[in-house]
Design a protein around this motif. Structure first.
Motif, PDB file in Angstrom:
ATOM      1  N   THR A 245     -29.805   0.772 -19.377  1.00 20.85           N
ATOM      2  CA  THR A 245     -30.744  -0.064 -18.641  1.00 20.85           C
ATOM      3  C   THR A 245     -30.177  -0.504 -17.299  1.00 20.85           C
ATOM      4  O   THR A 245     -30.918  -0.962 -16.438  1.00 20.85           O
ATOM      5  CB  THR A 245     -31.115  -1.309 -19.464  1.00 20.85           C
ATOM      6  N   ASP A 246     -28.862  -0.361 -17.128  1.00 22.56           N
ATOM      7  CA  ASP A 246     -28.214  -0.739 -15.865  1.00 22.56           C
ATOM      8  C   ASP A 246     -28.518   0.326 -14.803  1.00 22.56           C
ATOM      9  O   ASP A 246     -28.200   1.505 -14.995  1.00 22.56           O
ATOM     10  CB  ASP A 246     -26.705  -0.857 -16.073  1.00 22.56           C
ATOM     11  N   PRO A 247     -29.137  -0.057 -13.683  1.00 20.13           N
ATOM     12  CA  PRO A 247     -29.505   0.922 -12.653  1.00 20.13           C
ATOM     13  C   PRO A 247     -28.326   1.736 -12.127  1.00 20.13           C
ATOM     14  O   PRO A 247     -28.466   2.919 -11.809  1.00 20.13           O
ATOM     15  CB  PRO A 247     -30.124   0.071 -11.546  1.00 20.13           C
TER      16      PRO A 247
ATOM     17  N   TYR B  56     -36.445  -0.073 -24.662  1.00 24.92           N
ATOM     18  CA  TYR B  56     -36.731  -1.511 -24.618  1.00 24.92           C
ATOM     19  C   TYR B  56     -36.088  -2.270 -25.775  1.00 24.92           C
ATOM     20  O   TYR B  56     -35.521  -3.351 -25.589  1.00 24.92           O
ATOM     21  CB  TYR B  56     -38.239  -1.723 -24.633  1.00 24.92           C
ATOM     22  N   CYS B  57     -36.155  -1.691 -26.969  1.00 26.87           N
ATOM     23  CA  CYS B  57     -35.743  -2.410 -28.174  1.00 26.87           C
ATOM     24  C   CYS B  57     -34.303  -2.110 -28.613  1.00 26.87           C
ATOM     25  O   CYS B  57     -33.725  -2.857 -29.401  1.00 26.87           O
ATOM     26  CB  CYS B  57     -36.685  -2.101 -29.326  1.00 26.87           C
ATOM     27  N   GLY B  58     -33.757  -0.982 -28.156  1.00 30.93           N
ATOM     28  CA  GLY B  58     -32.399  -0.635 -28.558  1.00 30.93           C
ATOM     29  C   GLY B  58     -32.299  -0.074 -29.953  1.00 30.93           C
ATOM     30  O   GLY B  58     -31.208   0.006 -30.518  1.00 30.93           O
ATOM     31  N   VAL B  59     -33.445   0.330 -30.541  1.00 33.02           N
ATOM     32  CA  VAL B  59     -33.450   0.961 -31.863  1.00 33.02           C
ATOM     33  C   VAL B  59     -34.465   2.100 -31.846  1.00 33.02           C
ATOM     34  O   VAL B  59     -35.382   2.134 -31.013  1.00 33.02           O
ATOM     35  CB  VAL B  59     -33.816  -0.021 -32.999  1.00 33.02           C
ATOM     36  N   ASP B  60     -34.298   3.031 -32.773  1.00 29.93           N
ATOM     37  CA  ASP B  60     -35.284   4.085 -32.975  1.00 29.93           C
ATOM     38  C   ASP B  60     -36.372   3.527 -33.900  1.00 29.93           C
ATOM     39  O   ASP B  60     -36.078   3.185 -35.048  1.00 29.93           O
ATOM     40  CB  ASP B  60     -34.608   5.308 -33.615  1.00 29.93           C
TER      41      ASP B  60
ATOM     42  N   ASP C 212     -44.073  -2.727 -20.752  1.00 31.21           N
ATOM     43  CA  ASP C 212     -44.361  -2.312 -19.381  1.00 31.21           C
ATOM     44  C   ASP C 212     -43.050  -2.315 -18.590  1.00 31.21           C
ATOM     45  O   ASP C 212     -42.461  -3.361 -18.343  1.00 31.21           O
ATOM     46  CB  ASP C 212     -45.368  -3.266 -18.743  1.00 31.21           C
ATOM     47  N   TYR C 213     -42.613  -1.125 -18.224  1.00 33.09           N
ATOM     48  CA  TYR C 213     -41.330  -0.928 -17.542  1.00 33.09           C
ATOM     49  C   TYR C 213     -41.295  -1.620 -16.183  1.00 33.09           C
ATOM     50  O   TYR C 213     -40.275  -2.164 -15.771  1.00 33.09           O
ATOM     51  CB  TYR C 213     -41.094   0.570 -17.390  1.00 33.09           C
TER      52      TYR C 213
ATOM     53  N   ASP D 149     -39.212 -11.255 -30.507  1.00 35.36           N
ATOM     54  CA  ASP D 149     -38.201 -10.401 -31.136  1.00 35.36           C
ATOM     55  C   ASP D 149     -38.557  -8.925 -30.901  1.00 35.36           C
ATOM     56  O   ASP D 149     -39.552  -8.430 -31.430  1.00 35.36           O
ATOM     57  CB  ASP D 149     -38.135 -10.705 -32.633  1.00 35.36           C
ATOM     58  N   LYS D 150     -37.735  -8.233 -30.121  1.00 37.83           N
ATOM     59  CA  LYS D 150     -37.994  -6.830 -29.809  1.00 37.83           C
ATOM     60  C   LYS D 150     -38.016  -5.962 -31.066  1.00 37.83           C
ATOM     61  O   LYS D 150     -38.739  -4.963 -31.127  1.00 37.83           O
ATOM     62  CB  LYS D 150     -36.936  -6.300 -28.833  1.00 37.83           C
ATOM     63  N   LEU D 151     -37.216  -6.331 -32.054  1.00 42.81           N
ATOM     64  CA  LEU D 151     -37.174  -5.523 -33.274  1.00 42.81           C
ATOM     65  C   LEU D 151     -38.512  -5.566 -34.026  1.00 42.81           C
ATOM     66  O   LEU D 151     -38.887  -4.597 -34.694  1.00 42.81           O
ATOM     67  CB  LEU D 151     -36.041  -5.998 -34.191  1.00 42.81           C
ATOM     68  N   VAL D 152     -39.217  -6.689 -33.889  1.00 48.13           N
ATOM     69  CA  VAL D 152     -40.533  -6.793 -34.525  1.00 48.13           C
ATOM     70  C   VAL D 152     -41.499  -5.820 -33.845  1.00 48.13           C
ATOM     71  O   VAL D 152     -42.303  -5.154 -34.505  1.00 48.13           O
ATOM     72  CB  VAL D 152     -41.070  -8.240 -34.451  1.00 48.13           C
TER      73      VAL D 152
END
Length: 606
Positions: free
Chosen positions: A548-550, A533-537, A146-147, A221-224
């Protein structure tokens, strides 16, 4: 006749009780472009009594009781848009208007109405089943980023306390659910219907279920989470999808059944030819009506689904990749009804859907084998098995523009230009230019950097250039002075300042300054949002640079409108940071901005 919105309306129909009470976040608009209108009319066609509560007052618990307790269940839908997209800009600033509210007034629905309305219902009618549907519920059916809260959230089925969730285009599922409730099956036992998500304590009897990573592990873990989403995007087709199971804590599970099958042409025709009033409820007239009706009242929905599968789009997750199309006869009947409307001025505003020029499945194999799990139809290039054929769409458009009373038929829902370019027959592009464009054609190349386009799932820049040449050639032959207006996205995952500058240079070379630019908006359940969000495809788990920096997002956006005086400081900062001072100067053929702020700028220094 509109469906009841009050006890008085129920009494006029001789009803003592509704079978279903539908609580919605939008104004009540009885038009087939509004999900609640379709679902309520489908139920009505099956003999069920449906009442509507639109935008209940969240500060008044009794606002949820105005139609009394339904016999079978409450239905809840946040509206035609995710409520947070409806309420906030990409910069998380509140919007000033709501096109789905009478008079365009903002603030008539809460944030996350799916959750708020269900909580209200459960406080008043604890044991009455609540069934969720609509885009907000559909795209939040499993754990999702959720952004607006900048965190991974649980399935909305858990956060709302609802009993069942219908995802996708729910005509088939809602009838099965209704019939099951009518048969006396407890809602907790309705676990077998495709296109639904349910809760359970023991998933051991789930047939061919795939266990996704646990929610607690994904939060850590975002990668999960990215891996989980990578599994989910392979299970969006009704033929190939398996059941997906997500664990929450010790003994709580959410189970997603496979998607419902697509509707047949006859079924789709039947849905769109139900007895809609095709306008908003008359009680809104004094408030100025509902602004959203203006765009769709004289438009025709010709298809559903999209095999384009753009990374930033949620259609794959919601409608699926299999194309469903209405018959010519059904669309012509609807057009003839439009012509009789006193407000019709001779212009059909659109004939399309998610992608206007898709009127058939991408290939024959999809009809029996489903869509490919590990392969896209149009990306990175058009699949060799693709059947590219515009003849049906061309024939439909010819019939519509030949109707008495029709002056012009526009196509505004967008075309897939790589699909059009792959057609060896130029008839569609020729007739599109000659009859269905008014000066400009909006298309969506989105970017010019190939590696960004690859992450977007869009065709490479050379394909867009080829299309531009063909469009220009055809218009020249037709002696028409028409041009393309490109949609562009800034700060999409993968886009660096270097890429944003390359896009600005492309805009300079086109001699075109976009009036509007869409800054990438991370919405639930898209591949691009997971990248952000996760930094990966999630499709291959390769790292992706994400803005992500405004402030950097603001710089990338400003570059796309570099001529605007108010963007000068951001553009200059971006060019210096990227070591592209060569673009600061007075050579307009090369430079983006002058060394000093232009005269008339509020901070201009003499």
């Amino acid at each position: 006749m509109f469906l009841p919105i009050s006890k008085e309306d129920m009494a006029e129909r001789g009803w003592e009780q509704c079978d279903f009470v539908f609580v919605i976040g939008d104004a009540y608009v009885d038009h087939s472009s509004f999900g609640p209108a379709i679902i309520s009319r489908v139920l009505e066609s099956r003999g069920y009594k449906v009442g509507i509560i639109s935008q209940p007052d969240v500060h008044d618990e009794n606002s949820i009781t105005i139609l009394g307790e339904p016999r079978l269940a409450f239905l809840v839908c946040a509206g035609n848009m995710d409520s947070m997209v409806n309420h906030y800009t990409v910069n998380k600033k509140k919007r000033h208007q709501d096109a789905y509210t009478p008079g365009g007034v903002f603030g008539k629905r809460p944030n996350y109405p799916t959750i708020v309305y269900t909580n209200m219902i459960k406080r008043k009618y604890k044991h009455k089943p609540v069934v969720l549907g609509g885009i907000e519920a559909s795209l939040r059916r499993l754990a999702h980023y959720d952004y607006w809260q900048n965190k991974l959230k649980r399935s909305i089925l858990l956060d709302s306390g609802a009993d069942l969730l219908i995802y996708g285009m729910g005509e088939l599922a809602i009838v099965e659910v209704a019939d099951a409730l009518e048969a006396g099956i407890p809602v907790e036992d309705i676990t077998y219907i495709d296109g639904t998500v349910y809760k359970c304590k023991d998933p051991s009897d789930v047939f061919e279920g795939i266990m996704l990573p646990e929610y607690d592990e994904m939060k850590k873990d975002k990668l999960v989470y990215a891996k989980s989403f990578g599994i989910q995007i392979k299970h969006t087709d009704h033929i190939t999808a398996h059941r997906l199971i997500e664990k929450y804590g010790e003994k709580r599970y959410v189970v997603q059944n496979p998607p419902q099958r697509p509707l047949t042409t006859q079924e789709l025709d039947d849905v769109y030819e139900l007895p809609y009033e095709n306008t908003y409820h008359p009680s809104y007239e004094a408030l100025g009506g509902v602004p959203a009706i203006k765009e769709i009242k004289f438009s025709l929905a010709s298809n559903r689904g999209c095999f384009g599968a753009c990374s930033f789009c949620a259609i794959t997750f919601h409608e699926g990749r299999t194309i469903q199309a209405r018959s010519h006869e059904s669309l012509i009947r609807e057009a003839k009804k439009m012509i009789q409307d006193p407000d019709f001025k001779g212009y059909i505003h659109d004939v399309g859907g998610p992608t206007a020029n898709f009127r058939r499945p991408a290939c024959e194999k999809q009809k029996t084998k489903g869509v490919c799990m590990n392969k896209e139809c149009l990306w990175p290039k058009v699949c060799k098995n693709m059947v590219v054929d515009h003849s049906d769409y061309v024939a439909l458009l010819r019939k519509l523009r030949a109707l008495d009373g029709v002056k012009k038929v526009f196509i505004r829902s967008g075309i897939r230009y790589d699909y059009a370019l792959a057609d060896p027959d130029d008839t569609f592009l020729r007739e599109l230019s000659q009859y269905h464009v008014s000066g400009q054609l909006r298309v969506a190349p989105e970017h010019v950097s190939d590696h960004v386009l690859d992450l977007m799932g869009k065709p490479r820049n050379d394909v867009y250039k080829q299309f531009c040449k063909k469009f220009e050639k055809i218009n020249k032959e037709l002696h028409l002075n028409q041009y393309l207006v490109p949609y562009l996205i800034s700060s999409h995952p993968g886009s660096t300042l270097k890429d944003a500058i390359a896009l600005a240079e492309s805009i300079r070379d086109m001699g075109y300054m976009p009036e509007q630019v869409q800054d990438f908006y991370p919405t639930p359940s898209t591949v691009s949002t997971v990248m952000y969000y996760c930094g990966v495809d999630p499709r291959n788990m390769k790292p992706v640079y994400s803005v992500t920096d405004p402030h950097e997002k603001a710089m990338q956006r400003a570059l796309l409108q570099y001529r605007k005086p108010e963007n000068y400081d951001l553009v200059k900062e971006a060019l210096i940071k990227a070591h592209r001072e060569d673009l600061i100067g007075y050579d307009h053929s090369h430079c983006l901005i002058p060394p000093r702020k232009p005269k008339g700028h509020p901070h201009h220094k003499k």
